[in-house]
Design a protein around this motif. Structure first.
Motif, mmCIF file in Angstrom:
data_model
loop_
_atom_site.group_PDB
_atom_site.id
_atom_site.type_symbol
_atom_site.label_atom_id
_atom_site.label_comp_id
_atom_site.label_asym_id
_atom_site.label_seq_id
_atom_site.Cartn_x
_atom_site.Cartn_y
_atom_site.Cartn_z
ATOM 1 N N LYS A 44 0.785 -1.270 0.005
ATOM 2 C CA LYS A 44 0.009 -0.176 -0.065
ATOM 3 C C LYS A 44 0.767 1.243 -0.092
ATOM 4 N N GLY A 45 1.865 1.137 0.950
ATOM 5 C CA GLY A 45 2.885 2.327 0.817
ATOM 6 C C GLY A 45 3.580 2.707 -0.379
ATOM 7 N N LEU A 46 3.982 1.562 -0.880
ATOM 8 C CA LEU A 46 4.771 1.690 -2.197
ATOM 9 C C LEU A 46 3.809 2.078 -3.323
ATOM 10 N N THR A 47 2.518 1.779 -3.308
ATOM 11 C CA THR A 47 1.597 2.071 -4.435
ATOM 12 C C THR A 47 1.217 3.733 -4.450
ATOM 13 N N ILE A 52 2.530 9.327 -6.774
ATOM 14 C CA ILE A 52 2.778 10.581 -6.370
ATOM 15 C C ILE A 52 3.991 10.809 -7.198
ATOM 16 N N THR A 53 4.918 9.980 -7.241
ATOM 17 C CA THR A 53 6.261 10.049 -7.683
ATOM 18 C C THR A 53 6.312 10.416 -9.083
ATOM 19 N N ALA A 162 5.117 13.545 1.110
ATOM 20 C CA ALA A 162 4.080 12.647 1.159
ATOM 21 C C ALA A 162 4.247 11.302 1.006
ATOM 22 N N SER A 163 5.087 11.189 -0.096
ATOM 23 C CA SER A 163 5.531 9.553 -0.450
ATOM 24 C C SER A 163 6.206 8.982 0.830
ATOM 25 N N ALA A 164 7.246 9.760 1.214
ATOM 26 C CA ALA A 164 7.788 9.401 2.369
ATOM 27 C C ALA A 164 6.945 8.858 3.452
ATOM 28 N N ARG A 169 4.435 5.261 7.352
ATOM 29 C CA ARG A 169 3.259 4.813 7.937
ATOM 30 C C ARG A 169 2.747 3.702 7.734
ATOM 31 N N LYS A 170 3.015 3.084 6.351
ATOM 32 C CA LYS A 170 2.331 1.782 5.853
ATOM 33 C C LYS A 170 3.192 0.541 5.943
#
Length: 327
Positions: A44-47, A52-53, A162-164, A169-170
């Motif tokens: 989830k975090g990577l997606t 965003i990136t 935001a990506s970091a 977080r996830k």
């Protein structure tokens, strides 16, 4: 030191102990059951970070062309490698949870380490490319539309943060090397955006256009440092090196400290993937000792003291003889 090929030629006794050590030590299996839940958070975090990136990469690329800023263009180039590395990290997680097969007995867990290595190498290549471009700009600093450049870099910085935040977080940024390498890509992106903002400020206030390549060089050096750390760590794992958090001599002393153990040999400790360390060894014990009791103590000691849940321990007495191993 003894030869693995000779082990199969040993007595039934030795084979029984080896197999028994394996069956008792199913902490490794439990570790696999935890994998999907942590993988879900990592995915989830990577997606989120990937979406965003990729968006900001396009913004910075076209913004860099419009403003003639190397700092922005280099950051968008870096973000291109980030987008690829985040995508690869995402694919690696999907591969890692696939079950083991008859010809891949460890499954696809190592794919995450390969993804981390690729990410480290791409970071290195991007940093070298930026340094090369900066060298040419030192010779003839071009005029840059600094106001627009700063605005685009600020948007990029917010996106990087935001990506970091999404990954922290996830996902398991601290312990998962694949995720950490992706996280480092994003952090170095954030540094690039900060650098572009600082360079834009100098150019806006003082028309000091050489600030653009200077900041690009500083950011590149920081990227190189991060990249080297990732490459060094992944190569160590691929070379079956002892985990950095573990001291082989301490493990040996702990096992030799068990009552009835005479000697520990053929001791190997390595990392399969982030958070999964493995160990194999032979324990030479006194002939009159209860081998199953010693085996259980060894398993418990490895789990409690060194957090090794995947171990293969062969118990031997004076009746067992085999040739010296090359490793």
């Amino acid at each position: 030191m003894h030869n693995h090929h000779q082990l199969h030629a040993q007595s039934q006794d030795s084979h029984h102990e080896h197999a028994h050590g394996h069956s008792h030590n199913h902490g490794h299996g439990q570790g696999h059951h935890h994998q999907p839940s942590s993988s879900e958070g990592n995915r989830k975090g990577l997606t989120i970070a990937l979406i965003i990136t990729a968006s900001i990469m396009l913004l910075e690329f076209f913004g860099g062309i419009a403003t003639n800023s190397l700092a922005l263009l280099s950051d968008s180039g870096h973000m291109l490698s980030d987008t690829a590395s985040l995508l690869l990290s995402l694919i690696a997680i999907s591969f890692a949870i696939r079950p083991a097969s008859s010809n891949k007995t460890f499954g696809y867990l190592r794919f995450e380490i390969l993804a981390a290595l690729f990410n480290g190498v791409t970071l290195f290549v991007v940093a070298i490319f930026i340094l090369w471009e900066a060298y040419h700009r030192f010779l003839q600093p071009p005029v840059v539309a600094s106001g627009s450049m700063m605005l685009i870099a600020a948007v990029g910085l917010l996106a990087n943060l935001a990506s970091a935040w999404s990954l922290m977080r996830k996902g398991d940024v601290k312990n998962n090397l694949n995720l950490r390498s992706a996280f480092l890509h994003i952090i170095s992106d954030a540094l690039g955006s900060i650098g572009a903002i600082i360079a834009g400020l100098f150019m806006l206030l003082f028309s000091w256009y050489i600030a653009d390549p200077i900041i690009s060089v500083i950011v590149s050096l920081l990227i190189l440092k991060s990249a080297w750390g990732v490459i060094k760590h992944t190569v160590h794992i691929l070379m079956e090196g002892t985990p950095a958090s573990m001291n082989r001599d301490d493990v040996r002393k702990a096992l030799e400290g068990i009552e009835g153990v005479i000697d520990v040999h053929d001791l190997h400790i390595w990392t399969i993937t982030s958070g999964l360390d493995s160990l194999s060894c032979h324990l030479l014990i006194e002939d009159d000792q209860d081998n199953q009791s010693i085996l259980q103590q060894a398993i418990r000691q490895l789990e409690e003291q060194f957090h090794i849940q995947h171990s293969t321990i062969q118990i031997e007495t004076s009746r067992i003889h085999h040739q010296l191993l090359k490793i």
